[in-house]
Design an enzyme around this catalytic site. Structure first.
Site, PDB file in Angstrom:
ATOM      1  N   TYR A 266       0.896  -1.094  -0.061  1.00  0.00           N
ATOM      2  CA  TYR A 266      -0.034  -0.193  -0.009  1.00  0.00           C
ATOM      3  C   TYR A 266       1.052   1.322   0.004  1.00  0.00           C
ATOM      4  O   TYR A 266       0.761   2.083   0.975  1.00  0.00           O
ATOM      5  CB  TYR A 266      -1.074  -0.106   1.276  1.00  0.00           C
ATOM      6  CG  TYR A 266      -1.801  -0.972   1.511  1.00  0.00           C
ATOM      7  CD1 TYR A 266      -2.850  -1.314   0.726  1.00  0.00           C
ATOM      8  CD2 TYR A 266      -1.273  -2.034   2.354  1.00  0.00           C
ATOM      9  CE1 TYR A 266      -3.832  -2.445   1.122  1.00  0.00           C
ATOM     10  CE2 TYR A 266      -2.105  -3.381   2.741  1.00  0.00           C
ATOM     11  CZ  TYR A 266      -3.371  -3.701   1.993  1.00  0.00           C
ATOM     12  OH  TYR A 266      -4.096  -4.581   2.138  1.00  0.00           O
TER      13      TYR A 266
ATOM     14  N   GLU B 192       1.376  -0.927  -5.089  1.00  0.00           N
ATOM     15  CA  GLU B 192       0.091   0.062  -4.916  1.00  0.00           C
ATOM     16  C   GLU B 192      -0.631  -0.261  -6.191  1.00  0.00           C
ATOM     17  O   GLU B 192      -0.381  -0.698  -7.219  1.00  0.00           O
ATOM     18  CB  GLU B 192       0.546   1.497  -5.059  1.00  0.00           C
ATOM     19  CG  GLU B 192      -0.548   2.601  -5.032  1.00  0.00           C
ATOM     20  CD  GLU B 192      -1.446   2.380  -3.854  1.00  0.00           C
ATOM     21  OE1 GLU B 192      -2.921   2.360  -4.250  1.00  0.00           O
ATOM     22  OE2 GLU B 192      -0.868   2.522  -2.721  1.00  0.00           O
TER      23      GLU B 192
ATOM     24  N   ASP C  52       0.614  -0.291   5.241  1.00  0.00           N
ATOM     25  CA  ASP C  52      -0.166   1.128   5.390  1.00  0.00           C
ATOM     26  C   ASP C  52      -1.376   1.012   4.783  1.00  0.00           C
ATOM     27  O   ASP C  52      -1.551   1.682   3.625  1.00  0.00           O
ATOM     28  CB  ASP C  52       0.656   2.214   4.878  1.00  0.00           C
ATOM     29  CG  ASP C  52       0.022   3.431   5.226  1.00  0.00           C
ATOM     30  OD1 ASP C  52      -0.814   3.783   5.969  1.00  0.00           O
ATOM     31  OD2 ASP C  52       0.799   4.569   4.636  1.00  0.00           O
TER      32      ASP C  52
ATOM     33  N   CYS D  51      -4.628   3.846  10.254  1.00  0.00           N
ATOM     34  CA  CYS D  51      -5.439   4.993  10.462  1.00  0.00           C
ATOM     35  C   CYS D  51      -6.823   4.752  11.187  1.00  0.00           C
ATOM     36  O   CYS D  51      -7.638   5.589  10.982  1.00  0.00           O
ATOM     37  CB  CYS D  51      -5.583   5.534   8.965  1.00  0.00           C
ATOM     38  SG  CYS D  51      -6.583   4.597   7.782  1.00  0.00           S
TER      39      CYS D  51
END
Length: 239
Positions: A7, A28, A76, A103
């Site tokens: 990511y 990605e 991530d 997150c």
């Protein structure tokens, strides 16, 4: 050491570590981000980094089949976190360390439990308040392989008081709007998103955006916006 950055976005984290690494591999799923990552490497004269445009789980599996065994893996992911398949594939590579950048505390708790069951134990955890005066917090966790000593490590997560509603369908309406705007330049409404959710068989709530009466007419989502919303659904794993 060989660093695998899953990511990776535009490559920021992996490229910042390139000077201390033998090799950086970035993965990605967004083509424009991969293109930017390659340009960022070139602009910063970094020659030991390569980037793949692939789904993270597929790329991890491909690299493992090629015999790539990274020393460090960085995760991530978006708010939905990592799939169990991806975490198991990463563990099969036997990295010395995993760095998980999250997150959302809820999906982080879920994924840390999976990794702990696979013998990767949190060693350090640092919350970072990147969004002051909001409920959002980033968290960076360092994990390494080992057995849990219950006398030394005790990690508890309580999700009872957390609002989990936004994870029920994979992404919130604001997240979908932001994704569509960023990738297509189109602005979409909650009404359009709920219409496409229904088409895809995704629940939208009992009375969400229903007409006030049987005679009421609602504008229908244009084809180009429907396509963009469906792409967002795919990105967030909703379809």
């Amino acid at each position: 050491e060989t660093l695998l950055d899953l990511y990776c976005g535009t490559g920021t984290i992996g490229l910042s570590m390139a000077a201390q690494a033998k090799r950086v591999i970035g993965v990605e799923v967004v083509p424009s981000a991969v293109e930017d990552a390659r340009k960022n490497a070139e602009r910063n004269h970094i020659t030991n980094a390569e980037f793949f445009c692939m789904d993270a789980a597929e790329a991890a599996s491909m690299l493992r089949q090629r015999g790539e065994y990274p020393d460090v893996v960085i995760l991530d992911p978006p708010r939905k976190g990592c799939s169990g398949e991806l975490l198991r594939t990463v563990v099969q590579m036997s990295p010395k360390r995993i760095v998980y950048v999250s997150c959302d505390p809820a999906t982080l708790a879920r994924d840390l439990r999976i990794l702990a069951d696979l013998h990767y134990i949190p060693q350090e955890l640092t919350p970072v308040d990147m969004f002051p005066r909001t409920a959002h917090v980033e968290t960076v966790v360092l994990l390494s392989k080992g057995e849990v000593d219950s006398k030394k490590i005790r990690v508890e997560f309580s999700l009872e008081d957390m609002d989990m509603s936004e994870f029920q369908d994979g992404a919130t309406y604001p997240q979908i709007k932001e994704y569509v705007l960023e990738h297509t330049g189109l602005k979409v409404s909650n009404l359009y998103i709920s219409q496409i959710k229904r088409k895809c068989g995704i629940g939208v709530g009992k009375n969400y955006n229903l007409p006030k009466s049987e005679d009421s007419r609602q504008p229908q989502c244009p084809q180009e916006k429907e396509k963009a919303i469906r792409e967002a659904f795919k990105y967030f794993g909703m379809i």
